[in-house]
Design an enzyme around this catalytic site. Structure first.
Site, PDB file in Angstrom:
ATOM      1  N   ASP A  83       0.818  -1.210   0.000  1.00  0.00           N
ATOM      2  CA  ASP A  83       0.000   0.000   0.000  1.00  0.00           C
ATOM      3  C   ASP A  83       0.856   1.266   0.000  1.00  0.00           C
ATOM      4  O   ASP A  83       0.609   2.192   0.790  1.00  0.00           O
ATOM      5  CB  ASP A  83      -0.948   0.005   1.229  1.00  0.00           C
ATOM      6  CG  ASP A  83      -1.723  -1.285   1.383  1.00  0.00           C
ATOM      7  OD1 ASP A  83      -2.136  -1.844   0.361  1.00  0.00           O
ATOM      8  OD2 ASP A  83      -1.902  -1.738   2.532  1.00  0.00           O
ATOM      9  N   GLU A 130     -11.131   0.537  -3.945  1.00  0.00           N
ATOM     10  CA  GLU A 130     -10.474   0.992  -2.706  1.00  0.00           C
ATOM     11  C   GLU A 130      -9.244   1.821  -3.066  1.00  0.00           C
ATOM     12  O   GLU A 130      -9.010   2.125  -4.236  1.00  0.00           O
ATOM     13  CB  GLU A 130     -10.070  -0.228  -1.849  1.00  0.00           C
ATOM     14  CG  GLU A 130      -9.147  -1.196  -2.576  1.00  0.00           C
ATOM     15  CD  GLU A 130      -8.976  -2.532  -1.868  1.00  0.00           C
ATOM     16  OE1 GLU A 130      -9.682  -2.800  -0.893  1.00  0.00           O
ATOM     17  OE2 GLU A 130      -8.118  -3.314  -2.320  1.00  0.00           O
TER      18      GLU A 130
HETATM   19  C1  6LW Z   1      -5.788  -2.198   2.008  1.00  0.00           C
HETATM   20  C2  6LW Z   1      -6.468  -2.276   0.717  1.00  0.00           C
HETATM   21  C3  6LW Z   1      -5.663  -3.309   0.111  1.00  0.00           C
HETATM   22  O1  6LW Z   1      -6.449  -1.454   2.959  1.00  0.00           O
HETATM   23  O2  6LW Z   1      -5.318  -4.198   1.066  1.00  0.00           O
HETATM   24  O3  6LW Z   1      -4.306  -3.708  -1.675  1.00  0.00           O
HETATM   25  C4  6LW Z   1      -5.681  -3.645   2.304  1.00  0.00           C
HETATM   26  N1  6LW Z   1      -5.291  -3.229  -1.083  1.00  0.00           N
HETATM   27  O4  6LW Z   1      -6.446  -1.099  -0.023  1.00  0.00           O
HETATM   28  C5  6LW Z   1      -4.664  -3.965   3.341  1.00  0.00           C
HETATM   29  O5  6LW Z   1      -3.364  -3.710   2.870  1.00  0.00           O
END
Ligand code: 6LW
Length: 529
Positions: free
Chosen positions: A38, A194
């Site tokens: 991230d 996300e």
């Molecule tokens: C994070 C989400 C994700 O919050 O994995 O790769 C989660 N994406 O965006 C935890 O790293």
């Protein structure tokens, strides 16, 4: 005179050659190897700062610095005090999820979520090496937060939401929510929209997100609008980054997504993002966790961004870079002769401070045993560092002061509390015993054991993509003998689950009973070449 002119021409030519060689050097991915997911990046002048997730580990949120986006050096952590980061009994892969790092009017912001306690918050500082402020909490229930400052002075909190990305005005001084949360974009249809970041460029608000989940279907997509609240038009090139396609089907890097953009001081654009290296192409196991990668970005067609040409990346990136500023390599040996552990060392949850000392015996790390075991979601007596390459050798020198058979100390390879391999020393009556033990889900098993002389031992773990080999030696003779081998794949994320990567730890435990046992580690070597 002639000679001087000639020399000047030669020197000038050499300088041009060197500069162009420097600009053509290329680089290797990942740029930050090992469990560093991230990533988020910001630039101030010609300095770059990057932050990654840290989950149940303490201190939280490693902060890295770079001059070229290729070479990174850790300069600290954002969350170094228990008051900033409560991790009491936090589950593996709980705690801190995806952070963002931003710079606005002389102040650095790290924006993040403690999913186990408190939710969304941000911390501030004028020096990214720290210290950082106490968290300013934001009453918005979600993950993956970012802050966007608009030109009219409004500050927006941008987060994930189950149905898509949400934008909410906040008061940047207090974190107070000033208006309704508005759903602005659901992505292109992939699961888990996300990891949002907003950028303003050429009069557009660009909203970049992650989609597909953080496994093999992961991707980055982007959309733009003339208003922060939308409607957003999806980029015709979406996904702008993914390895979930035919081109990348046999690539050693998989799962690329969750990205952030930055414009360099020379005007070039770059993307940092997560991905993972599989142990073998088509094998679908990864043990190192999700790592930080880098790719060049162009904006050639109608202003839409294109990542490294076709939206895929490789280990060897044959592209021009910024002038390279490598840092001195970390030494192989950590002697434990400083008054603090280096930034690479991490505790599991808030450490019980008195269980650790670098002064009780000079040049040694002393870890006092506690009743907690590696199987529990507790403040176990443990410090570890990331496994950063498939091929590595880690060696340590241990002396264990113990009086009871239930006490143990040694090295562990830990993916989480239910998936770890332990190489340990313990008493067995008036003898000493070493064991290689595994914990895999509901299975706990001693693979091999051997009586040894004395309470001092050298332990060594050697890894390759497929196996870990566990060895020991008498410190006098230093002749290593193998105790056993275990497959890497059972510590893989595909088996163990979660969001972290394998850590190489030094630990001690009394397995539930009161104890005074102490482990003294004289040094720790970590070699990857
Ligand atoms: C994070 C989400 C994700 O919050 O994995 O790769 C989660 N994406 O965006 C935890 O790293």
């Amino acid at each position: 005179m002639k000679r001087t002119k000639f020399s000047i021409v030669v020197i000038a030519l050499m300088a041009i050659v060197c500069m162009s060689v420097e600009a053509q050097t290329g680089y290797k991915n990942p740029v930050i190897p090992g469990f560093n997911p991230d990533p988020s990046v910001c630039r101030v002048g010609d300095d770059y700062y990057l932050v990654t997730s840290s989950f149940e580990y303490f201190p939280g949120l490693p902060i890295y610095h770079s001059k070229d986006l290729v070479n990174w050096k850790q300069i600290g952590h954002c969350l170094t005090r228990d008051s900033q980061l409560p991790l009491h009994q936090v589950n593996a892969s709980g705690g801190l999820f995806a952070p963002s790092i931003r710079y606005h009017e002389g102040v650095f912001y790290v924006i993040c979520t403690n999913v186990s306690a408190g939710g969304n918050f941000y911390c501030t500082t004028t020096d990214p090496a720290g210290p950082w402020s106490e968290p300013i909490w934001v009453a918005i229930d979600s993950i993956d937060p970012d802050i966007f400052w608009d030109e009219d002075g409004t500050t927006y909190f941008v987060t994930q939401g189950n149905e898509g990305i949400r934008v909410t005005p906040i008061d940047i001084k207090t974190g107070k929510v000033l208006g309704p949360e508005r759903l602005v974009w659901g992505g292109t249809g992939g699961r888990f929209p996300e990891a949002p970041h907003v950028y303003k460029k050429d009069g557009f608000y660009y909203l970049m997100i992650g989609e597909g989940g953080t496994e093999y279907m992961h991707s980055a997509t982007i959309a733009r609008s003339r208003s922060i609240y939308g409607p957003y038009d999806s980029c015709p090139l979406n996904p702008i980054l993914t390895h979930a396609n035919r081109i990348a089907q046999g690539f050693p890097i998989q799962g690329v997504g969750h990205a952030d953009l930055v414009q360099a001081q020379d005007g070039s654009w770059w993307m940092v993002f997560l991905g993972f290296r599989v142990t073998q192409v088509y094998a679908y196991y990864h043990v190192l966790g999700r790592e930080t990668y880098l790719a060049p970005v162009d904006w050639p067609t109608n202003g839409w961004p294109q990542v490294n040409g076709n939206g895929t990346i490789s280990i060897n990136m044959e592209v021009p870079t910024l002038p390279l500023h490598p840092f001195e390599k970390a030494p192989v040996r950590v002697d434990f002769d400083k008054d603090k552990l280096g930034f690479e060392w991490q505790y599991l949850r808030n450490p019980i401070r008195e269980n650790y000392s670098l002064t009780e015996r000079k040049g040694h790390l002393r870890i006092t045993a506690s009743p907690f075991t590696l199987d529990e979601t507790e403040a176990v007596s443990f410090v570890g560092r990331r496994q950063t390459e498939h091929d590595f050798t880690a060696t340590t020198s241990l002396e264990f002061q113990s009086s009871e058979d239930n006490e143990e100390a040694g090295m562990t390879l830990i993916q989480n509390n239910t998936h770890h391999y332990d190489l340990l020393l313990k008493k067995a009556g008036d003898r000493n015993l070493i064991q290689l033990r595994l914990r895999l889900g509901s299975i706990s098993f001693v693979i091999a054991e051997q009586i040894v002389d004395g309470n001092k031992i050298l332990f060594r773990i050697k890894g390759n993509p497929y196996q870990y080999a566990f060895s020991f030696a008498d410190p006098e003779t230093q002749q290593f003998a193998e105790l056993g081998r275990l497959d890497t794949r059972y510590l893989a994320t595909e088996v163990a689950g979660g969001f972290t990567g394998v850590m190489i730890g030094l630990y001690t435990s009394s397995n539930g009973k009161p104890t005074q046992a102490k482990a003294f580690y004289d040094w720790f070597d970590y070699q990857t070449e």
